[in-house]
Enzyme design. Sequence first.
Site, PDB file in Angstrom:
ATOM      1  CB  CYS A 251       0.966 -24.816  -2.523  1.00 40.92           C
ATOM      2  SG  CYS A 251       1.715 -24.145  -1.029  1.00 40.92           S
ATOM      3  CG  PHE A 295       1.988 -16.767   3.640  1.00 39.35           C
ATOM      4  CD1 PHE A 295       1.611 -17.754   4.530  1.00 39.35           C
ATOM      5  CD2 PHE A 295       3.328 -16.423   3.563  1.00 39.35           C
ATOM      6  CE1 PHE A 295       2.542 -18.372   5.343  1.00 39.35           C
ATOM      7  CE2 PHE A 295       4.273 -17.040   4.378  1.00 39.35           C
ATOM      8  CZ  PHE A 295       3.871 -18.011   5.272  1.00 39.35           C
ATOM      9  CE1 TYR A 297      -5.519 -10.591   4.669  1.00 40.90           C
ATOM     10  CE2 TYR A 297      -3.392  -9.604   4.143  1.00 40.90           C
ATOM     11  CZ  TYR A 297      -4.686  -9.488   4.631  1.00 40.90           C
ATOM     12  OH  TYR A 297      -5.141  -8.271   5.071  1.00 40.90           O
ATOM     13  CE1 TYR A 340      -4.594 -15.198   6.790  1.00 42.01           C
ATOM     14  CE2 TYR A 340      -4.264 -12.891   7.352  1.00 42.01           C
ATOM     15  CZ  TYR A 340      -3.762 -14.114   6.931  1.00 42.01           C
ATOM     16  OH  TYR A 340      -2.438 -14.241   6.656  1.00 42.01           O
ATOM     17  CG  HIS A 398       0.314 -28.100   0.997  1.00 40.92           C
ATOM     18  ND1 HIS A 398       0.870 -27.502  -0.111  1.00 40.92           N
ATOM     19  CD2 HIS A 398      -0.576 -29.001   0.518  1.00 40.92           C
ATOM     20  CE1 HIS A 398       0.333 -28.023  -1.211  1.00 40.92           C
ATOM     21  NE2 HIS A 398      -0.560 -28.945  -0.858  1.00 40.92           N
ATOM     22  CG  ASN A 420      -2.955 -31.411  -2.736  1.00 37.77           C
ATOM     23  OD1 ASN A 420      -2.461 -30.285  -2.625  1.00 37.77           O
ATOM     24  ND2 ASN A 420      -2.394 -32.484  -2.206  1.00 37.77           N
TER      25      ASN A 420
END
Length: 457
Positions: A251, A295, A297, A340, A398, A420
């Site tokens: 994801c 992740f 980022y 972020y 998620h 999604n």
Amino acid sequence: MAAGLVTLVMLFALRAAWADTPANCSWSQVAGLWEFHVGAGGSDNRLKCSGFSPVEMFQLTLQFPDVVLDEDGNKGFWTMIYNQGFEVVINQRKYFAFSSFMKEGNVVTSFCNTTFAGWSHDLFGRDWSCYYGIRLKPGVPDVEPVTTRLVQTIDQKRTLRNDSDFVKAINSVQRSWKAVTYPKYHGMDLSNMASMVGGHFSAQNYPLPVAMDESTRIAVSHLPKEFDWRNVNGQNFVPDVKDQGNVCGSCYAQVTAAVLESRLRIMTNNTLKTTMSTQDVVSCSQYSQACLGGFPYLTAKYAQDFGMVEERCNPYHGYSTPCKPYHADCRRYYAEDYHYIGGYYGACNEGLMMLELVNNGPITAALDVFDDFRHYKSGIYHHTGLQNGWNPFQFTDHVTTFIGYGVDATSGEKYWIGQNTWGTDWGDLGYFKIRRGTNEVHIESIGVAMTPIVPNP
Ligand SMILES: *[C@@H]1O[C@H](CO)[C@@H](O)[C@H](O)[C@H]1NC(C)=O
Ligand SMILES: *[C@@H]1O[C@H](CO)[C@@H](O)[C@H](O)[C@H]1NC(C)=O
Ligand SMILES: *[C@@H]1O[C@H](CO)[C@@H](O)[C@H](O)[C@H]1NC(C)=O
Ligand SMILES: *[C@@H]1O[C@H](CO)[C@@H](O)[C@H](O)[C@H]1NC(C)=O
């Protein structure tokens, strides 16, 4: 020191077999005085860091909330990356490494005072070197390393049973959203379910959203009440819904690609509609753990440091396969910036997410997936508190892409619009609405944004 280095190198080698790392380091465990041990420079991004030898070292102080100081008083920036590691930017160089951990049986010990071997390069990504960090003094008194217990003894082969009673229960306790059974999930096991989200082993460590300050409040008051990148003056800037499948926890790659793609569309008024290869990220990025998680980022960082290639260069099959060289015409698409929302991990809130979304394009948002979310069909989701007793993890990490927001005309309930990565036959043609403004399932605590570089035609 020599013994310490051997241990670090061994741990680093082991990491290859690991997942979305089980390290669980928080801000207060990482802040403090660090010594960075840096290897020789002069390499490009093909640099391999396992087993490198440091040639110099220097000290840095990591302070509240995102300030780094070197020995000469030069100032820089740092941020945690979830609970997995941290990035430092100072004196025109970036440093990123995962926090170290050790596994003995089912017990994982995080060593938040040490990093694995990581990567350093100048701001243009020309000159690369390896490094690792050792924290000499904590920044917050009395912080001990955490020991996290892994939930690895669970029978991953347990399969999902007919869940129509669970769906009935969800639909009877509330009216704001509707659940259905998805027969395609029947017979799936726990491992598949973990692969539908972001990873198998990560420990949760969400920050709380920060309070909205006055300037954010004022800026938000000038935003439209409703916004949707699928229809901005009749134009759709959102790429098609992706499907990560149920064998690959990718994801993080899917949503980062979706943000890069949609922002390229926005920046080029829809003249550049590229689909990025998420398989490339899964197979090639050292900043994530292939099908076992990662992740946004760090995927956006991968886009800055290595670039993403187009889908046709490495079509998605959803397995952790080795990285292979591409044909010469596979150009790379880079990110100029990634961050972020709010500036650093732990500085996010609803207002800042809305501003970033409207001003610059879709964003990524992390969330807990509870059993009830898997049954979402339509309406404005909130966690009902109901569990079907099947998933002993109860919830998993998620990430999804937020493409808009609004307010329900009848109930007045505020919502986000999320895309999604479970295909168009899940939810509302692949999309969902979720309650906004209450940090529902941690949705307003970790947003990530990035700025692509528009390539020449
Ligand atoms: C990190 O912390 C652990 C536990 O307190 C300690 O045993 C270890 O020596 C520390 N490592 C370094 C490099 O200071
Ligand atoms: C991870 O760390 C956070 C904050 O230190 C703690 O609240 C949480 O319980 C930890 N998770 C696990 C699985 O140990
Ligand atoms: C699930 O069980 C219900 C009755 O509890 C039944 O009506 C339904 O057909 C079953 N669905 C599947 C896919 O087996
Ligand atoms: C963007 O594209 C739309 C649709 O093709 C067009 O109507 C509009 O004039 C374009 N805007 C700019 C600033 O070029």
